[in-house]
Scaffold this motif. Structure first.
Motif, PDB file in Angstrom:
ATOM      1  N   SER A 115      12.731   1.128 -50.355  1.00 46.47           N
ATOM      2  CA  SER A 115      13.895   0.472 -50.204  1.00 46.47           C
ATOM      3  C   SER A 115      15.084   1.119 -49.305  1.00 46.47           C
ATOM      4  CB  SER A 115      14.498   0.373 -51.492  1.00 46.47           C
ATOM      5  OG  SER A 115      13.728  -0.626 -52.271  1.00 46.47           O
ATOM      6  N   ALA A 116      14.960   2.449 -49.119  1.00 39.93           N
ATOM      7  CA  ALA A 116      16.231   3.086 -48.462  1.00 39.93           C
ATOM      8  C   ALA A 116      15.700   3.085 -46.847  1.00 39.93           C
ATOM      9  CB  ALA A 116      15.979   4.840 -48.849  1.00 39.93           C
ATOM     10  N   ILE A 117      14.369   3.132 -46.774  1.00 38.97           N
ATOM     11  CA  ILE A 117      13.846   2.982 -45.419  1.00 38.97           C
ATOM     12  C   ILE A 117      14.153   1.606 -44.806  1.00 38.97           C
ATOM     13  CG2 ILE A 117      11.747   2.907 -43.833  1.00 38.97           C
ATOM     14  CD1 ILE A 117      10.757   5.230 -45.620  1.00 38.97           C
ATOM     15  N   ALA A 118      13.854   0.711 -45.860  1.00 39.53           N
ATOM     16  CA  ALA A 118      14.222  -0.840 -45.142  1.00 39.53           C
ATOM     17  C   ALA A 118      15.870  -0.975 -45.066  1.00 39.53           C
ATOM     18  CB  ALA A 118      13.952  -1.863 -46.382  1.00 39.53           C
ATOM     19  N   SER A 119      16.823  -0.246 -45.650  1.00 40.02           N
ATOM     20  CA  SER A 119      18.053  -0.305 -45.289  1.00 40.02           C
ATOM     21  C   SER A 119      18.390   0.291 -43.884  1.00 40.02           C
ATOM     22  CB  SER A 119      18.893   0.648 -46.325  1.00 40.02           C
ATOM     23  OG  SER A 119      18.909  -0.025 -47.588  1.00 40.02           O
ATOM     24  N   TYR A 120      17.597   1.410 -43.533  1.00 39.51           N
ATOM     25  CA  TYR A 120      17.775   1.857 -42.277  1.00 39.51           C
ATOM     26  C   TYR A 120      17.325   0.807 -41.216  1.00 39.51           C
ATOM     27  CZ  TYR A 120      19.727   6.228 -43.977  1.00 39.51           C
ATOM     28  OH  TYR A 120      20.417   7.310 -44.385  1.00 39.51           O
ATOM     29  N   VAL A 121      16.278   0.574 -41.495  1.00 33.59           N
ATOM     30  CA  VAL A 121      15.650  -0.503 -40.324  1.00 33.59           C
ATOM     31  C   VAL A 121      16.467  -1.797 -40.278  1.00 33.59           C
ATOM     32  CG1 VAL A 121      13.712  -1.871 -39.908  1.00 33.59           C
ATOM     33  CG2 VAL A 121      13.407   0.222 -40.933  1.00 33.59           C
ATOM     34  N   GLU A 122      17.286  -2.180 -41.301  1.00 32.50           N
ATOM     35  CA  GLU A 122      17.816  -3.344 -41.221  1.00 32.50           C
ATOM     36  C   GLU A 122      19.315  -3.120 -40.541  1.00 32.50           C
ATOM     37  OE1 GLU A 122      19.982  -6.991 -41.618  1.00 32.50           O
ATOM     38  OE2 GLU A 122      17.926  -6.463 -41.649  1.00 32.50           O
ATOM     39  N   LEU A 123      19.755  -1.825 -40.839  1.00 27.83           N
ATOM     40  CA  LEU A 123      20.933  -1.569 -39.966  1.00 27.83           C
ATOM     41  C   LEU A 123      20.659  -1.211 -38.767  1.00 27.83           C
ATOM     42  CD1 LEU A 123      23.855  -0.587 -40.020  1.00 27.83           C
ATOM     43  CD2 LEU A 123      23.334   1.825 -40.603  1.00 27.83           C
ATOM     44  N   GLN A 124      19.616  -0.877 -38.218  1.00 31.13           N
ATOM     45  CA  GLN A 124      19.263  -0.511 -36.848  1.00 31.13           C
ATOM     46  C   GLN A 124      19.259  -2.004 -36.177  1.00 31.13           C
ATOM     47  OE1 GLN A 124      16.240  -1.635 -35.049  1.00 31.13           O
ATOM     48  NE2 GLN A 124      16.840  -0.501 -33.160  1.00 31.13           N
ATOM     49  N   THR A 125      18.701  -3.030 -36.689  1.00 26.42           N
ATOM     50  CA  THR A 125      18.788  -4.413 -36.372  1.00 26.42           C
ATOM     51  C   THR A 125      20.266  -4.605 -36.055  1.00 26.42           C
ATOM     52  OG1 THR A 125      18.653  -5.437 -38.355  1.00 26.42           O
ATOM     53  CG2 THR A 125      16.456  -5.004 -37.086  1.00 26.42           C
ATOM     54  N   ARG A 126      21.260  -4.594 -36.808  1.00 33.47           N
ATOM     55  CA  ARG A 126      22.584  -4.911 -36.930  1.00 33.47           C
ATOM     56  C   ARG A 126      23.227  -3.963 -35.761  1.00 33.47           C
ATOM     57  NH1 ARG A 126      24.494  -5.936 -43.016  1.00 33.47           N
ATOM     58  NH2 ARG A 126      22.935  -7.208 -43.651  1.00 33.47           N
ATOM     59  N   ILE A 127      23.008  -3.093 -35.620  1.00 35.07           N
ATOM     60  CA  ILE A 127      23.581  -2.086 -34.409  1.00 35.07           C
ATOM     61  C   ILE A 127      23.159  -2.639 -33.132  1.00 35.07           C
ATOM     62  CG2 ILE A 127      23.797   0.004 -33.176  1.00 35.07           C
ATOM     63  CD1 ILE A 127      23.578   1.261 -36.300  1.00 35.07           C
ATOM     64  N   ALA A 128      21.707  -2.980 -33.195  1.00 34.28           N
ATOM     65  CA  ALA A 128      21.089  -3.580 -31.822  1.00 34.28           C
ATOM     66  C   ALA A 128      21.809  -4.883 -31.591  1.00 34.28           C
ATOM     67  CB  ALA A 128      19.830  -3.916 -32.031  1.00 34.28           C
ATOM     68  N   ALA A 129      22.484  -5.733 -32.482  1.00 30.62           N
ATOM     69  CA  ALA A 129      22.641  -6.921 -32.391  1.00 30.62           C
ATOM     70  C   ALA A 129      24.251  -6.965 -31.936  1.00 30.62           C
ATOM     71  CB  ALA A 129      22.655  -7.862 -33.533  1.00 30.62           C
TER      72      ALA A 129
END
Length: 357
Positions: A115-129
């Motif tokens: 779950s923690a890794i998923a949070s980082y991956v999701e944040l990366q997509t938001r920063i990318a956007a």
């Protein structure tokens, strides 16, 4: 008969105390996270989805003789740790190493690794956007995150906002000048002497274009903002006589031996201590060495010692190849030594060895 040492918290200080005492005592390391989180590398995980998993390291090979209890401390009194599961652990010595809560992405809220890794991956997509990103706080966390974002996406606008009139006010003018020079080269904007207002309601990490009036009246527009300041010591589990050592800010009063004030067999290390010094991993590790030495001295295995805060040093990477720092006797360190010592791999290789991976 071997003494039992309960080390509460498996962060940088806790793991070092546990390792140092593993051969001479029955060590129980109590930690609710599934894996050790190397949060010194967390900010790169926020921009590189292939990197996040490297910041989580299993505890299973850390100790040879001791054991890991995956649980949280609910209440601690001298000689006893009551866990969230309801079980209790009796201990001859207790070491408080529970650190502090930090805003994400500095530390994840999730305790299980997936779950923690998923949070980082999701944040990366938001920063990318997001095209324009505000980082609230121009301390080491904000500076480092700005560098990581710019290393991954040089074209994004990154704005650092801080109420202080200068970055790193407690550091040397030479270090500030070098950091500011590199930020200018990266195209990072500094907005100092101002902050987001208390009435600001946009949630950090949400891609939601906004325009806000800062506390000094300036207007600022962006697509996303992240909080890069604030740490809350985790010490609300203290019970009985230990409560008297807990200060109003959550820190714990310690003697120069790092014993908790008024207690011979309870110690504290790291961010929860009331020692006036930068709250860094290197300080927690130095605390751990003193605590381990003093417990060994009690066991007849050496001499007692006291903690003397060393001269303060710091390394602030600005991406894998940039950054600056300073160290007593060495002056200001530029991008190349900063990358060599920390920035290039963010000490992942070192911690792989610590955990026998």
């Amino acid at each position: 008969m071997r003494q039992t040492v309960a080390v509460v918290g498996g962060g940088y200080g806790g793991i070092e105390v546990a390792r140092a005492l593993d051969e001479v005592a029955d060590v129980v390391l109590i930690e609710p996270r599934e894996d050790f989180h190397h949060n010194a590398a967390a900010l790169r995980a926020a921009v590189r989805p292939d990197f996040a998993h490297q910041t989580f390291i299993p505890y299973d090979k850390l100790l040879v003789h001791g054991r890991i209890e995956r649980d949280a401390a609910q209440q601690i009194a001298p000689g006893q740790v009551t866990l969230a599961s309801g079980r209790t652990i009796a201990a001859d010595y207790v070491v408080l190493a529970t650190g502090a809560r930090h805003p994400f992405p500095g530390k994840p809220a999730e305790l299980d690794t997936a779950s923690a890794i998923a949070s980082y991956v999701e944040l990366q997509t938001r920063i990318a956007a997001a095209d324009r990103i505000v980082l609230a706080g121009a301390g080491p966390v904000g500076l480092e995150l700005a560098g990581e974002i710019k290393a991954e996406w040089p074209g994004k606008e990154v704005i650092l906002v801080d109420p202080a009139p200068a970055i790193l006010p407690e550091r040397s003018a030479e270090l500030r000048t070098e950091i500011e020079r590199q930020l200018a080269d990266l195209g990072v904007t500094l907005v100092l002497g101002a902050a987001l207002p208390a009435s600001f309601k946009v949630a950090p990490g949400d891609v939601a274009p906004f325009t806000v009036e800062l506390t000094d009246g300036r207007s600022l527009s962006a697509d996303l903002w992240l909080r890069c300041y604030g740490a809350d010591p985790v010490s609300d589990y203290l019970a009985g006589s230990l409560q008297t050592a807990r200060l109003s800010n959550g820190r714990v009063r310690v003697e120069d031996s790092l014993r908790v004030h008024g207690h011979d067999r309870v110690y504290a290390v790291g961010d929860i201590t009331d020692i006036e010094e930068p709250k860094q991993a290197v300080a927690a590790m130095a605390h751990a060495a003193v605590v381990a030495a003093n417990i060994k001295a009690d066991l007849g295995l050496g001499e007692p010692t006291v903690y003397e805060p060393p001269g303060s040093s710091i390394l602030i990477p600005l991406g894998p190849s940039g950054g600056a720092g300073e160290h007593p006797g060495m002056g200001v360190l530029g991008a190349e030594p900063t990358a060599q010592y920390k920035g290039a791999d963010l000490l992942l290789g070192h911690y792989a060895q610590v955990f026998n991976r």
